[in-house]
Design an enzyme around this catalytic site. Structure first.
Site, PDB file in Angstrom:
ATOM      1  CE1 TYR A  12       5.377   2.803   6.637  1.00  0.00           C
ATOM      2  CE2 TYR A  12       3.694   3.767   7.829  1.00  0.00           C
ATOM      3  CZ  TYR A  12       3.900   3.164   6.964  1.00  0.00           C
ATOM      4  OH  TYR A  12       3.046   3.031   5.720  1.00  0.00           O
ATOM      5  CE  LYS A  72       4.770   4.889   3.233  1.00  0.00           C
ATOM      6  NZ  LYS A  72       4.685   4.591   1.848  1.00  0.00           N
TER       7      LYS A  72
END
Length: 196
Positions: free
Chosen positions: A165, A169
């Protein structure tokens, strides 16, 4: 905003109830914008729906207080194209695009299922880029527009069990900075938001 337009037209991805996109849609609508709230599953935006106002192509568009709901899956190019074309057919332009759709991926790196990791990147990295590539040509023709990419503090500070994750990002952050410079000459502003 086009001086001939009655209101600013906003497209927001990832608008399921309870999330950032959902809240942004309500806020934009309160400021008099014409808002297109989108999600993979329209039923997750049930509270944004009002009376059925008609159908265009295979979309049923529902509206309430200036908020219209459409199906848009950021990992499906046909879905993106159909949603953007629907909005352009109805409004003639899109002033603001908010790329909010995203997915979490929480797993120890040594146990990471690579298919799940690839899906996270499809949603968090390539999905927003695909939506921009479909939306921005109309902004370039008008010489104005704003892109808002919703990043994350996790993209700046990775934590255990969130490596995929966080890295997705970080990738979004990096190409947003590049795009800001690339699109500036066309009158398009690019904004990166770091929710913490």
């Amino acid at each position: 905003m086009d001086s001939n337009s009655k209101s600013t037209v906003v497209l927001v991805t990832g608008c399921s109830q309870g999330g950032i996109g959902h809240g942004l849609c309500c806020e934009f609508a309160q400021h008099g914008c014409t808002v297109y709230a989108t999600a993979r599953r329209v039923e997750t935006m049930e509270d944004l729906k009002g009376m059925e106002s008609g159908a265009l192509r295979f979309y049923t568009i529902r509206t309430s207080l200036g908020i219209h709901t459409l199906q848009l899956d950021v990992t499906d190019s046909a879905s993106i194209k159909a949603a953007v074309e629907t909005i352009l057919a109805l409004e003639g332009h899109i002033d603001i695009l908010v790329n909010n759709a995203g997915t979490f991926c929480v797993m120890p790196m040594l146990e990471q299922d690579l298919n799940i990791a690839r899906q996270a990147y499809e949603t968090n990295v390539w999905g927003p880029l695909a939506v921009i590539q479909t939306t921005v040509p109309s902004m370039m023709k008008r010489g104005s527009g704003t892109i808002v990419n919703i990043g994350s503090i996790a993209g700046l500070n990775a934590s255990p069990w969130a490596g995929i994750y966080s890295s997705s990002k970080s990738a979004l952050h990096a190409w947003t900075h590049s795009m800001r410079v690339e699109l500036r000459p066309y009158g398009i502003t690019t904004v990166l938001v770091y929710p913490g």
